[in-house]
Design an enzyme around this catalytic site. Sequence first.
Site, PDB file in Angstrom:
ATOM      1  N   ASP A 129      34.767  22.434  82.593  1.00 54.55           N
ATOM      2  CA  ASP A 129      34.081  22.011  83.823  1.00 54.55           C
ATOM      3  C   ASP A 129      34.996  21.195  84.742  1.00 54.55           C
ATOM      4  O   ASP A 129      34.647  20.074  85.155  1.00 54.55           O
ATOM      5  CB  ASP A 129      32.858  21.148  83.470  1.00 54.55           C
ATOM      6  CG  ASP A 129      31.956  21.798  82.434  1.00 54.55           C
ATOM      7  OD1 ASP A 129      31.808  23.021  82.458  1.00 54.55           O
ATOM      8  OD2 ASP A 129      31.387  21.048  81.600  1.00 54.55           O
ATOM      9  N   GLU A 176      24.095  27.369  87.786  1.00 55.87           N
ATOM     10  CA  GLU A 176      24.337  25.938  87.584  1.00 55.87           C
ATOM     11  C   GLU A 176      25.647  25.582  88.250  1.00 55.87           C
ATOM     12  O   GLU A 176      26.159  26.338  89.070  1.00 55.87           O
ATOM     13  CB  GLU A 176      24.349  25.610  86.081  1.00 55.87           C
ATOM     14  CG  GLU A 176      25.316  26.448  85.260  1.00 55.87           C
ATOM     15  CD  GLU A 176      25.291  26.126  83.766  1.00 55.87           C
ATOM     16  OE1 GLU A 176      24.564  25.216  83.356  1.00 55.87           O
ATOM     17  OE2 GLU A 176      26.028  26.787  83.016  1.00 55.87           O
TER      18      GLU A 176
HETATM   19  O1  FUB Z   1      29.865  21.759  79.776  1.00 53.82           O
HETATM   20  C1  FUB Z   1      28.483  21.808  79.547  1.00 53.82           C
HETATM   21  C2  FUB Z   1      27.846  22.737  80.508  1.00 53.82           C
HETATM   22  O2  FUB Z   1      28.362  24.036  80.358  1.00 53.82           O
HETATM   23  C3  FUB Z   1      28.099  22.419  81.952  1.00 53.82           C
HETATM   24  O3  FUB Z   1      27.396  21.333  82.419  1.00 53.82           O
HETATM   25  C4  FUB Z   1      27.768  23.731  82.553  1.00 53.82           C
HETATM   26  O4  FUB Z   1      28.133  23.846  83.880  1.00 53.82           O
HETATM   27  C5  FUB Z   1      28.482  24.657  81.615  1.00 53.82           C
HETATM   28  O5  FUB Z   1      29.852  24.749  81.904  1.00 53.82           O
END
Ligand code: FUB
Length: 456
Positions: A43, A218
Amino acid sequence: MKNLHKIIAVKHPGVLLLIFLVTVLSKHAFSQNPFIRNQFTADPTARVFGDRVYVYPSHDILAQPGKGRVGWFCMEDYHVFSSANLTDWTDHGMIVSQTKVPWANPTGYSMWAPDCIERNGKYYFYFPTLPKDTTLYGRSFGIGVAVSDNPAGPFIPEPEPIKGVKGIDPNIFIDKDGQAYLYWSQGNIYVAKLKDNMKELASEVVTIPNLPTKGLKEGPFVFERNGIYYLTYPHVENKTERLEYAIGDNPMGPFKVTGVIMDESPTGCWTNHHSIIQYKKQWYLFYHHNDYSPKFDKARSVRLDSLSFNADGTIQKVIPTLRGAGVTNARTEIQIDRYSKIDERASIAFLDTADTFKGWKTQFREPGAWVQYNTVDFGSQPIKKVIFKMLAEQDGTIEIRTGSTTGPLLSTVIIRKTNQWMIVGSDDIKKTSGVQNLFMVLKEGKALEIDWIRFE
Ligand code: FUB
C-alpha cells in the site's frame, strides 16, 4: 562486506581472467523492484517533500498464533522510507505503532494503508486501524492522525480517531485553493472536506457516485493534473484487484470512470494499492506485489514504475516491470535479475528459497540466452574492469554488450565450471561512458547462474 578468501589469476589467450573465491555474500543495493528489500511493505503512498520522495507503506508481518490472524493481513506499525534518486532508499525506522496510539487496539495487528501530507510545515500521517473501544466506535476501522515537524517523524498520534469516519485506506488531497479533502473506503469510496487543522471533517460525508457497483473497490488516491481531478482506485472487475481511474472537474466529484492503470496480477496477488506522483518532471506509479512471498499474497512488497499520460489527459496503462525506474550506477552491484527484458532461454530464481530477502539470481540455461538491464550509468571516468558473481555447470564464455545483444562489445569473459559462488572478472574491457542499456549474452556453456555484475 565481502569476505575474499582467495584470488586466482588465470591467463587465457587475450583475456586476463580474475577469479575471486567468496564465501560470504555482499549486501544488495536497494534498487529496482521491489525497491524496499529489508521487510514486507504494501500500500505505498509516495509523496514528494522537498527534494526527496517519501514512501509511507503498510508493514506486513507474518501472523503467528496469538499474534494477529494466521493467513490474513497482519500489521503492527509503520516505517517511512525516502530516496533522492528512486534507487537508494533509506529506512527511517518505525514511525507509528499500534501500542502507542491511545485509541488503537494494541493487539489489533490491523494498521492498514496509510497516507501523509504536508501543510504549513507540519506533516500529517493518516492511518486506519481497529479501535480498542468497540462500544464507542463499533467493530469498524477508525482513521487516526499523527503529526510531526518532519516527514520522517517522530509522529505524535492524536488521542482520538477522526470523528464521523469509519473505514480504511485514507487519502488526502489538498487543492490549489488550500482546501483539504479526506477520501477513504469501506465498500464505497467516500470524501469529505477537512478543516484547516487537518484533524476534523468540515463537511458532510459524500459517497462518490458512478463508480463500479460490482466487485470490491478501495484504496482511493486523488491527484490533479492540468485541471483534471483523477480519482484512482483498486477494483475487482474480474478475479483480483486492478488499478482503475475516473476523472472529474471537482475534488468532491462526480467522476467518470475512464480506464485501467494496471491490469490484475498475472500471478494472482489479490490486492493492489497504489499512489501516483510527479518527481523531477517524470510521473511514477507506486504499487505492490508479493515478490518476496509468492505463495502468500498477504506479505507484499512495494514497487514503482514510470507512468505517462496521453495528450488528452488519459493515463497510459502501466505494465509492471522488475527493472522499475531510476538510473543504476555501473559501479554498484547491478541486479540483472531485475531485468528489463529476458530471453526465453534465461529465467530468474531465488538465491535461497528459505530466505527470499537474499534476492534473486539469473539463470542462463543454454547458449544464446540473454538478459537486458536498462539505464546503467557508466559515468565519464573510464571503466577498467568488470566483475560478476556466478556459478556454472560448465566452462564457457559470456559477452557483455551495450545497446543490444549484438551491440558494442564491452568484454568477453571466460567462465570456469565451479560448484560454489565465485566472483569472476576481466580487465580486458572496451571504453564506454554515459547511460547505456546493458546486455549479458551466454555464448558457450550451460547452466550459468549470475547474482550480480559490477564495473570498476
Ligand atoms: O493492506 C491491507 C489492505 O489491503 C489495504 O488497506 C487495501 O487497500 C489492500 O491493499
